[in-house]
Scaffold this active site. Structure first.
Site, short mmCIF file in Angstrom:
data_model
loop_
_atom_site.label_atom_id
_atom_site.label_comp_id
_atom_site.label_asym_id
_atom_site.label_seq_id
_atom_site.Cartn_x
_atom_site.Cartn_y
_atom_site.Cartn_z
N ASP A 83 -8.53 4.35 -2.26
CA ASP A 83 -7.89 3.20 -1.64
C ASP A 83 -7.14 2.39 -2.69
O ASP A 83 -7.74 1.86 -3.64
CB ASP A 83 -8.96 2.33 -0.96
CG ASP A 83 -8.36 1.35 0.04
OD1 ASP A 83 -7.24 0.86 -0.19
OD2 ASP A 83 -9.03 1.08 1.06
N CYS A 124 0.82 -1.21 0.00
CA CYS A 124 0.00 0.00 0.00
C CYS A 124 0.86 1.26 0.00
O CYS A 124 0.52 2.26 -0.65
CB CYS A 124 -0.96 -0.01 1.17
SG CYS A 124 -0.19 -0.15 2.80
N HIS A 136 -2.43 1.25 6.92
CA HIS A 136 -2.66 1.37 5.48
C HIS A 136 -2.27 2.76 5.00
O HIS A 136 -2.34 3.74 5.76
CB HIS A 136 -4.12 1.09 5.15
CG HIS A 136 -4.40 0.93 3.70
ND1 HIS A 136 -3.81 -0.04 2.91
CD2 HIS A 136 -5.23 1.63 2.86
CE1 HIS A 136 -4.26 0.04 1.68
NE2 HIS A 136 -5.12 1.06 1.61
#
Length: 517
Positions: free
Chosen positions: A212, A79, A194
């Site tokens: 995202d 991520c 994240h």
């Protein structure tokens, strides 16, 4: 098809057949997750309505270039690298190396590192197992050409976070990005830490759009700023520090971004230390000329004038001041990496806890002139294999030259006496914003809370920034004053005839940043 049960890494589902029947089938792995009710799916009817409203209120200025480079992280643990490559590409930073064919483009597998603990040919070593920390993302961003400032949530405030949001989302120049490092569990999502970029802001409902990068898991979604802030405050079990966010831009040498409208003279020579930037598309000029006079009508002292000026700036101007404070402090941090190490002798040594970052040898171009490893440990800066991290230099060292410009400045003294920091919060009626959202304490991981309280360097930088702005808008303020004695006192206090040339340069830069004459 609908899920019946989940066991380990297998999902049992009902699969329809051509005979209008269903059969139960167990499939390995997972296919996406449902977002909790606190999040609003981007493609839902409500999500679309929020998008429309945000677009009409200029809250999506940063969305489109991010959408052009939106990608799915290459690995479930990537991520951080996935977010970074997306941001670097959206800022049009040249990777200066071939991706595929003849094309230069950022992808996770070509990111470079100057972290001496990582192999040069494998900068993402162990990321598959451990992901990356808040600090490691910072190294990676800077080593790949970005101008980045970290904002650990534990040292910040939600009002400063909002300033960063509107700066990244509402600037028409679209020249800065906001990346958040957050805890999914706090948002009732599965997983732990994240990284993802923020692409939009709905000011009325105080919602942000998270693109995202784990698109295999969750779609883009809107979520409240309050909830996201709480997720930033959570402690990372690896670093025992909070998570936070980053403002990321290009260094000033990238004139092509600063001059997207081609308004700069072609004779300008790009210089990484230059303060020459193009005037902003957004401007404070109209506010100063038409609104400010009414704000100062009942002011009878200089104290009242300065407080009223600072405290009544419109929320729409916060992005101008945030980008201005971001660029100015970054300039001084960069200058500090070029300075002689003797200037930093009195600063805390940030290398003590990070011996792994001391290089085997320094490049010949280094101005530190470290003859031995011991001497390399002296400067209050973090030296890496390829360069010095601008962010790691303690603020009391890097920003000292800025404060020195005000060593005997009467305006600075007055701003300090009236405690102008009390008035740097801008309110839109329901929410607070901090005027200088680009000003971060940038405390090194080795810095403890006692040192933070002791230095309090940001307070003096606030005085300096306010003083520069008052010099920049002095003609507008002077026109607003009707009391002759007050005008004379004001003119005497803000007389620029004897100012140092470096301070005049910063005033001129403030004018360009704020789009005023």
């Amino acid at each position: 098809m609908s899920s019946m049960s989940e066991c380990g890494c297998k999902t049992c589902v009902l699969v329809p057949t051509y005979e209008n029947k269903t059969i139960t089938k167990c499939i390995s792995g997972f296919h996406r997750r449902l977002l909790p009710e606190s999040a609003i799916v981007f493609s839902s009817q409500k999500g679309k309505q929020i998008f429309k409203e945000a677009l009409l209120s200029n809250g999506l200025e940063g969305y489109f270039t991010l959408a052009e480079t939106f990608q799915t992280q290459a690995d479930p643990a990537y991520c951080g690298p996935g977010t970074l490559t997306m941001v670097l590409n959206s800022l049009q930073i040249d990777s200066q190396q071939i991706w595929k064919g003849n094309w230069r483009w950022y992808s996770e597998d070509i990111l470079q590192t100057c972290d001496k603990r990582k192999p040069q040919d494998n900068p993402l070593e162990n990321v598959n197992e451990n992901g990356i920390t808040f600090e490691e993302f910072l190294y990676l961003a800077e080593c790949n050409g970005a101008s980045v400032i970290p904002f650990p949530a534990m040292y910040g405030s939600i009002k400063q976070f909002r300033s960063a949001i509107i700066t990244a989302c509402t600037r028409k120049k679209d020249d800065i990005r906001l990346v958040v490092s957050y805890d999914r569990k706090t948002l009732q999502q599965t997983g732990g830490g994240h990284f993802s970029p923020i692409a939009g802001y709905h000011e009325k409902d105080d919602l942000v759009l998270i693109l995202d990068v784990a698109r295999f898991k969750y779609p883009p979604h809107w979520i409240s700023v309050d909830s996201l802030w709480q997720s930033l405050l959570q402690i990372d079990s690896v670093t025992m520090k909070s998570r936070g966010y980053y403002l990321i831009s290009r260094w000033p040498m990238d004139i092509s971004v600063q001059c997207v409208k081609g308004s700069c003279s072609s004779s300008i020579t790009p210089d990484i230390l230059s303060t020459i930037l193009c005037p902003s598309e957004d401007s404070l000029d109209r506010y100063l000329a038409t609104v400010l006079p009414s704000k100062l009508t009942n002011c009878s002292t200089l104290d009242d004038i300065f407080i009223q000026i600072v405290h009544t700036f419109p929320v729409s101007a916060v992005q101008l001041f945030t980008k201005f404070s971001f660029d100015l402090t970054q300039k001084y941090r960069l200058l500090a990496t070029k300075s002689d190490s003797s200037q930093c002798k009195s600063c805390p040594n940030t290398l003590v806890s990070y011996s792994s970052f001391i290089p085997n040898s320094l490049p010949e171009t280094s101005s530190l002139n470290c003859d031995t490893m011991n001497k390399c440990k002296e400067p209050c800066t973090r030296v890496t294999k390829s360069h010095i991290h601008a962010y790691a230099i303690p603020p009391q060292c890097s920003l000292a030259p800025l404060l020195k410009l005000f060593s005997e400045n009467c305006l600075f003294s007055l701003v300090k006496r009236i405690e102008i920091e009390k008035y740097l919060t801008i309110n839109d009626g329901t929410k607070d914003f901090y005027l200088f959202g680009g000003l971060s304490p940038m405390f090194d991981s080795s810095t403890n809370d006692n040192e933070i309280k002791k230095t309090n360097i940001n307070r003096f930088v606030e005085y300096a920034l306010v003083s520069i702005i008052l010099y920049a808008i002095r003609p507008y303020v002077f026109k607003c004053l009707t009391n002759e004695n007050l005008k004379n006192t004001f003119e005497l206090l803000l007389n620029m005839d004897n100012l140092a040339i470096d301070l005049i340069t910063e005033v001129d830069y403030a004018k360009m940043s704020l789009g005023i004459k």
